[in-house]
Design a protein around this motif. Structure first.
Motif, PDB file in Angstrom:
ATOM      1  N   VAL A   2      70.082   0.525 -17.393  1.00 13.39           N
ATOM      2  CA  VAL A   2      69.976   1.975 -17.170  1.00 13.39           C
ATOM      3  C   VAL A   2      69.340   2.640 -18.373  1.00 13.39           C
ATOM      4  N   LEU A   3      69.738   2.240 -19.562  1.00 15.83           N
ATOM      5  CA  LEU A   3      69.160   2.805 -20.790  1.00 15.83           C
ATOM      6  C   LEU A   3      67.658   2.549 -20.844  1.00 15.83           C
ATOM      7  N   ALA A   4      67.234   1.336 -20.498  1.00 15.70           N
ATOM      8  CA  ALA A   4      65.800   1.002 -20.505  1.00 15.70           C
ATOM      9  C   ALA A   4      65.038   1.846 -19.487  1.00 15.70           C
ATOM     10  N   LEU A   5      65.619   2.047 -18.306  1.00 18.79           N
ATOM     11  CA  LEU A   5      64.976   2.885 -17.280  1.00 18.79           C
ATOM     12  C   LEU A   5      64.877   4.329 -17.736  1.00 18.79           C
ATOM     13  N   ALA A   6      65.918   4.798 -18.410  1.00 27.60           N
ATOM     14  CA  ALA A   6      65.905   6.168 -18.919  1.00 27.60           C
ATOM     15  C   ALA A   6      64.823   6.340 -19.978  1.00 27.60           C
TER      16      ALA A   6
ATOM     17  N   PRO B 238      62.424   9.384 -12.739  1.00 26.24           N
ATOM     18  CA  PRO B 238      63.028  10.630 -12.239  1.00 26.24           C
ATOM     19  C   PRO B 238      64.408  10.450 -11.634  1.00 26.24           C
ATOM     20  N   GLN B 239      64.631   9.303 -10.965  1.00 23.80           N
ATOM     21  CA  GLN B 239      65.926   9.053 -10.326  1.00 23.80           C
ATOM     22  C   GLN B 239      66.399   7.646 -10.665  1.00 23.80           C
ATOM     23  N   ILE B 240      67.576   7.576 -11.286  1.00 23.56           N
ATOM     24  CA  ILE B 240      68.187   6.286 -11.593  1.00 23.56           C
ATOM     25  C   ILE B 240      69.560   6.245 -10.932  1.00 23.56           C
ATOM     26  N   TRP B 241      69.705   5.326  -9.985  1.00 19.73           N
ATOM     27  CA  TRP B 241      70.988   5.094  -9.325  1.00 19.73           C
ATOM     28  C   TRP B 241      71.605   3.851  -9.940  1.00 19.73           C
TER      29      TRP B 241
ATOM     30  N   ASP C 247      76.607   7.173 -16.922  1.00 22.21           N
ATOM     31  CA  ASP C 247      76.216   8.581 -16.930  1.00 22.21           C
ATOM     32  C   ASP C 247      75.712   8.998 -18.309  1.00 22.21           C
ATOM     33  N   SER C 248      76.377   8.530 -19.349  1.00 26.12           N
ATOM     34  CA  SER C 248      76.020   8.943 -20.709  1.00 26.12           C
ATOM     35  C   SER C 248      74.685   8.375 -21.174  1.00 26.12           C
ATOM     36  N   VAL C 249      74.265   7.229 -20.606  1.00 23.89           N
ATOM     37  CA  VAL C 249      73.003   6.625 -21.053  1.00 23.89           C
ATOM     38  C   VAL C 249      71.830   6.966 -20.141  1.00 23.89           C
ATOM     39  N   GLY C 250      72.068   7.763 -19.084  1.00 26.47           N
ATOM     40  CA  GLY C 250      70.919   8.250 -18.324  1.00 26.47           C
ATOM     41  C   GLY C 250      70.937   8.081 -16.827  1.00 26.47           C
ATOM     42  N   ALA C 251      72.013   7.523 -16.241  1.00 24.99           N
ATOM     43  CA  ALA C 251      72.059   7.387 -14.781  1.00 24.99           C
ATOM     44  C   ALA C 251      72.207   8.766 -14.142  1.00 24.99           C
ATOM     45  N   HIS C 252      71.411   9.031 -13.116  1.00 25.35           N
ATOM     46  CA  HIS C 252      71.493  10.313 -12.409  1.00 25.35           C
ATOM     47  C   HIS C 252      72.526  10.275 -11.287  1.00 25.35           C
ATOM     48  N   HIS C 253      72.740   9.101 -10.698  1.00 25.82           N
ATOM     49  CA  HIS C 253      73.692   8.937  -9.606  1.00 25.82           C
ATOM     50  C   HIS C 253      74.464   7.649  -9.843  1.00 25.82           C
ATOM     51  N   VAL C 254      75.790   7.735  -9.849  1.00 28.11           N
ATOM     52  CA  VAL C 254      76.634   6.561 -10.030  1.00 28.11           C
ATOM     53  C   VAL C 254      77.407   6.322  -8.735  1.00 28.11           C
ATOM     54  N   ILE C 255      77.397   5.083  -8.249  1.00 26.82           N
ATOM     55  CA  ILE C 255      78.031   4.763  -6.976  1.00 26.82           C
ATOM     56  C   ILE C 255      79.072   3.660  -7.170  1.00 26.82           C
TER      57      ILE C 255
END
Length: 222
Positions: free
Chosen positions: A91-95, A100-103, A116-124
């Motif tokens: 997730v950090l690398a994607l951020a 624009p959208q990281i699930w 959430d803290s490292v850049g995820a926009h949606h957590v499931i």
């Protein structure tokens, strides 16, 4: 076939385990172009003929993701479940790439907070959500069930026997039972929007909305 550069249709799925592979397959079925990634060579080989693109790589490395063109995709799903560290670093690398959208899939509340803290926009929480949904189906007479926030649900239920042969106008389900009938499938027909003049036939299936308790009580009417 590769995903078109900048296409709104392209989605990256990272982690082709049980959840990720089912997700990738569903996205393909819905007409989306999917770039799948996994560290495991066997999983990559298994999906090589089904996905638009599939790569064996370390998704925690920003350079590897950039080389594969991940930065050109509008959406990515981190479906890694076995390693919290790999999930967070991916997730950090994607951020860092600015997607624009990281699930991201979480396995615990603590994991979710880190994502959430490292850049995820949606957590499931797929396992928890599935478990809760199945629990409701087991203990009720609902055929299917989707829960939303603020104690609101949409469910598929069979027409309760006491309501057979009566119209929705006559029944006034919103006033009497606290649920709104939004759709119905009468025997031998397709689902359609429910109107006040619709008569509920034996064997019909309804789509109803309301609070969880109200929907369950409606389904259990006898």
């Amino acid at each position: 076939m590769s995903a078109r550069r900048g296409s709104d249709n392209g989605i990256v799925v990272i982690g082709l385990g049980r959840f990720g592979s089912h997700l990738a397959g569903s996205l393909i079925h819905l007409g989306h172009e999917v770039l799948g990634m996994d560290r495991d060579a066997e999983r990559v080989q298994r999906w090589s003929s089904r996905l638009d693109r599939v790569a064996q790589t370390d998704p925690t490395e920003e350079g590897a993701l950039r080389q594969l063109g991940v930065a050109d995709f509008p959406r990515a799903v981190v479906a890694i479940g076995a390693s919290v560290e790999a999930s967070v670093l991916t997730v950090l690398a994607l951020a860092e790439l600015g997607l624009p959208q990281i699930w991201a899939r979480a396995t615990s509340e603590k994991h979710a907070k880190i994502l959430d803290s490292v850049g995820a926009h949606h957590v499931i929480f797929p396992e928890a959500e599935t478990g809760e949904r199945v629990a409701h189906l087991i203990v009720s007479k609902m055929l299917d069930f989707i829960e939303f926030g603020d104690d609101f649900a949409i469910a598929k239920v069979r027409v309760p026997p006491p309501l057979v042969g009566r119209s929705l106008r006559d029944l006034a389900p919103a006033d009497r039972f606290g649920v709104q009938v939004v759709g119905a499938k009468l025997p031998g027909e397709r689902f359609r929007y429910a109107g006040p003049d619709m008569v509920l036939a034996d064997g019909s299936v309804l789509i109803v909305e309301g609070s969880i308790a109200q929907v369950q009580r409606f389904a259990a009417l006898a």
